[in-house]
Structures are given as structure tokens and as C-alpha cells.
Design a protein around this motif. Structure first.
Motif, PDB file in Angstrom:
ATOM      1  N   SER A   1     -75.548 -36.543 -17.633  1.00 55.26           N
ATOM      2  CA  SER A   1     -74.875 -35.350 -17.128  1.00 55.26           C
ATOM      3  C   SER A   1     -73.374 -35.453 -17.363  1.00 55.26           C
ATOM      4  O   SER A   1     -72.742 -36.459 -17.024  1.00 55.26           O
TER       5      SER A   1
ATOM      6  N   GLN B   1     -78.486 -28.257 -22.038  1.00 58.16           N
ATOM      7  CA  GLN B   1     -78.282 -27.288 -20.963  1.00 58.16           C
ATOM      8  C   GLN B   1     -76.802 -27.140 -20.617  1.00 58.16           C
ATOM      9  O   GLN B   1     -76.045 -28.107 -20.674  1.00 58.16           O
TER      10      GLN B   1
ATOM     11  N   LEU C   1     -76.560 -33.469  -5.927  1.00 58.10           N
ATOM     12  CA  LEU C   1     -76.746 -33.202  -7.353  1.00 58.10           C
ATOM     13  C   LEU C   1     -76.950 -34.500  -8.128  1.00 58.10           C
ATOM     14  O   LEU C   1     -77.892 -34.628  -8.922  1.00 58.10           O
TER      15      LEU C   1
ATOM     16  N   HIS D   1     -78.032 -21.962 -17.302  1.00 51.84           N
ATOM     17  CA  HIS D   1     -78.630 -21.783 -15.981  1.00 51.84           C
ATOM     18  C   HIS D   1     -77.517 -21.578 -14.959  1.00 51.84           C
ATOM     19  O   HIS D   1     -76.516 -22.283 -14.973  1.00 51.84           O
TER      20      HIS D   1
ATOM     21  N   GLN E   1     -76.657 -20.925 -10.728  1.00 49.91           N
ATOM     22  CA  GLN E   1     -77.187 -20.992  -9.366  1.00 49.91           C
ATOM     23  C   GLN E   1     -76.061 -20.835  -8.363  1.00 49.91           C
ATOM     24  O   GLN E   1     -75.166 -21.677  -8.277  1.00 49.91           O
TER      25      GLN E   1
ATOM     26  N   ARG F   1     -76.800 -32.629 -20.386  1.00 51.32           N
ATOM     27  CA  ARG F   1     -76.487 -31.350 -19.754  1.00 51.32           C
ATOM     28  C   ARG F   1     -75.007 -31.326 -19.378  1.00 51.32           C
ATOM     29  O   ARG F   1     -74.420 -32.353 -19.030  1.00 51.32           O
TER      30      ARG F   1
ATOM     31  N   VAL G   1     -72.588 -29.684 -16.672  1.00 52.54           N
ATOM     32  CA  VAL G   1     -72.657 -29.048 -15.361  1.00 52.54           C
ATOM     33  C   VAL G   1     -71.269 -28.597 -14.920  1.00 52.54           C
ATOM     34  O   VAL G   1     -70.338 -29.410 -14.849  1.00 52.54           O
TER      35      VAL G   1
ATOM     36  N   ASP H   1     -81.449 -36.329  -9.631  1.00 46.91           N
ATOM     37  CA  ASP H   1     -82.022 -36.602 -10.954  1.00 46.91           C
ATOM     38  C   ASP H   1     -81.846 -38.061 -11.348  1.00 46.91           C
ATOM     39  O   ASP H   1     -82.014 -38.425 -12.503  1.00 46.91           O
TER      40      ASP H   1
ATOM     41  N   GLN I   1     -81.634 -29.863  -7.211  1.00 48.69           N
ATOM     42  CA  GLN I   1     -82.318 -30.437  -8.358  1.00 48.69           C
ATOM     43  C   GLN I   1     -82.035 -29.596  -9.597  1.00 48.69           C
ATOM     44  O   GLN I   1     -82.378 -28.418  -9.645  1.00 48.69           O
ATOM     45  N   PRO I   2     -81.396 -30.154 -10.624  1.00 46.90           N
ATOM     46  CA  PRO I   2     -81.093 -29.374 -11.827  1.00 46.90           C
ATOM     47  C   PRO I   2     -82.350 -29.124 -12.651  1.00 46.90           C
ATOM     48  O   PRO I   2     -83.385 -29.760 -12.434  1.00 46.90           O
TER      49      PRO I   2
ATOM     50  N   LEU J   1     -73.077 -24.182 -11.230  1.00 47.34           N
ATOM     51  CA  LEU J   1     -73.430 -24.264  -9.823  1.00 47.34           C
ATOM     52  C   LEU J   1     -72.271 -23.824  -8.936  1.00 47.34           C
ATOM     53  O   LEU J   1     -71.126 -24.209  -9.180  1.00 47.34           O
TER      54      LEU J   1
ATOM     55  N   VAL K   1     -75.252 -25.851 -17.092  1.00 44.73           N
ATOM     56  CA  VAL K   1     -75.661 -25.513 -15.728  1.00 44.73           C
ATOM     57  C   VAL K   1     -74.415 -25.144 -14.922  1.00 44.73           C
ATOM     58  O   VAL K   1     -73.453 -25.915 -14.870  1.00 44.73           O
TER      59      VAL K   1
END
Length: 252
Positions: free
Chosen positions: A186, A83, A173, A119, A121, A158, A160, A177, A147-148, A87, A85
Motif C-alpha cells: 500500500s 487500485q 486500515l 474506489h 468510500q 494500491r 490510498v 489487510d 477493509q480495502p 477514503l 482507493v
């Protein structure tokens, strides 16, 4: 619109004049315009033009994106990147939005790891910006929790992007998880916590940062190279991840 705060999202109003004037003033060393009370959103053409230009500039600034890709590859240690991500990126519908440069780096990393899902957000972003992202196959997450997305299996990682993150949301964050092992897998592009003292952690949010403290104490922290085209976009930003021999406790 919304702004990320330590304790959640706060509704705010801003204008394009304020954003543009504020950044230009910051680059010159001082704010030259007074805050405005409304925000004028960019249209589809402005978003497309802004991001096309931001991607072109990022592609030409190989020092930053190639360095980031190389360090991500090292941190993965042969593990798959599942992933990317993004944010709290902020708006990217104007040429002087730091979010445009930050998003360009994240998307350049996603291109480098095509098997990873992407993703995004940020409740602050406009419907036009969200549509632009979704048109490129990016999952726009509309929840406000930290929550990722769940990772498949326990082998992948992932990446981030949480640039200029409020410390309280960083704590949410990392802790969200923790018990499932996702935190240890992460890789973060976020605030540069290198050299933080106990006093700084205490002052950040009344000391309530057990996950961040434990993560940072064991993490490898590398400050990102400068981005001359827009220095403030990655000001005090670092790539942070846990080395292979790091061990997190079961709970925080």
C-alpha cells in the motif's frame, strides 16, 4: 451525514454557509461565522462545476500532481498499480470544499495509471456526489469498515488517499489487510507521521497503534509540495510507503 472519527463514523449536520465561512475564515487566519445546524447539499450542476474547476486548477498546478506521479512511479519499482482507493475525502459540491482539491489530485493520479480501478468510500458524501462518481466509472463503496478492496495476485500495489485521516482509522486500515500482505503493498497519501515520537503515538489513541507504528518506523515519508490555491487541502500531508528492504512482522 457522517464524519470520520477515531472510533468510527459519527453523524453530524453542517450547512454550506458554515463550510464556506469556516474555510474563508481559516484562510484569513480566524473563523468569522458561527456554526450552523443544517447543511444544504450541492446539486448536480454545483458538483459538476466545482469538480471541473478543481480539475482545471490541479492540472495547472503541475508541481503537485507531477511530483506525486513521479514519486508513485518510484515507489512502485516496476510493479503494477491495481487500485486507487479514496477514503474519507469529504464533500466536493462547493468551490471552497477541501475535498474538491483532494479528489482532483486522486483522479489525476488515476488518469496517470489507467489500468488501476478506482474506489471511493465516505459515508458523508451526498447521493448527488456519489452519482457523479459512479457516472465516471468509480466504485462507490458504502460499507463503514476499513477493509480495502481485495487485490488480485500478490504482485500489484494500491494507492490510498486518506488525507487528514483520524489516527484510529489509519490503524484499522493498515491492520485490516496486514495478514494478507496488502499493507506492505500500500502506498499512502495521508497524515505526515515523519518524526513522530513514542509519546505522540501514545497520546494519539492511548498507544493502540501497533500497525501504524511498525509501518511508519520503516516507511519512506515525503511531505507533499504546497498547493497555493488551497493550502489547507494538503496541510501536513505526506506520501508514505515501504522501501524494498522493509520487513513487516506476520501479525500486529
Amino acid at each position: 451525514h457522517f464524519r470520520m472519527e477515531d472510533d468510527g463514523f459519527t453523524r453530524v449536520w453542517r450547512s454550506k454557509k458554515q463550510r464556506t465561512g469556516g474555510v474563508a475564515a481559516a484562510l484569513a487566519g480566524a473563523r468569522k461565522t458561527a456554526p450552523c445546524t443544517t447543511r444544504v447539499d450541492g446539486d448536480e450542476k454545483e458538483v459538476e462545476t466545482t469538480m471541473r474547476r478543481a480539475m482545471e486548477i490541479m492540472e495547472g498546478h503541475k508541481l503537485l500532481w507531477a511530483w506525486t506521479r513521479r514519486e508513485v512511479e518510484k515507489a512502485l519499482r516496476g510493479r503494477p498499480l491495481q487500485q486507487v482507493v479514496i477514503l474519507g475525502n469529504g464533500n466536493f459540491d462547493g468551490s471552497l470544499e477541501p475535498g474538491a482539491a483532494q479528489l482532483a489530485l486522486a483522479l489525476r493520479m488515476a488518469e496517470s495509471f489507467p489500468s488501476a480501478s478506482v474506489h471511493f468510500q465516505d459515508p458523508q458524501c451526498t447521493p448527488v456526489e456519489c452519482a457523479w462518481l459512479e457516472g465516471r466509472g468509480i466504485d462507490v463503496r458504502r460499507q463503514t469498515g476499513m477493509q480495502p478492496p481485495e487485490m488480485k495476485g500478490d504482485a500489484g500495489c494500491r494507492l490510498v488517499f486518506f488525507i487528514h485521516n483520524p489516527h484510529g482509522l489509519m490503524e484499522q486500515l493498515l491492520s485490516s489487510d496486514w495478514e494478507f500482505g496488502g499493507t506492505s503493498r500500500s502506498l499512502l497519501v495521508c497524515n505526515d507521521y515523519d518524526g513522530w515520537t513514542e509519546g505522540e503515538f501514545e497520546d494519539a489513541i492511548d498507544g493502540r497503534m501497533p500497525a501504524t507504528r511498525q509501518f511508519v518506523r520503516q516507511a519512506k515519508i515525503l511531505r507533499l509540495p504546497s498547493f497555493d490555491h488551497f493550502p489547507f487541502a494538503f496541510h501536513h500531508t505526506a506520501f508514505i510507503y515501504l522501501p524494498e528492504d522493509a520487513k513487516l512482522t506476520d501479525t500486529v
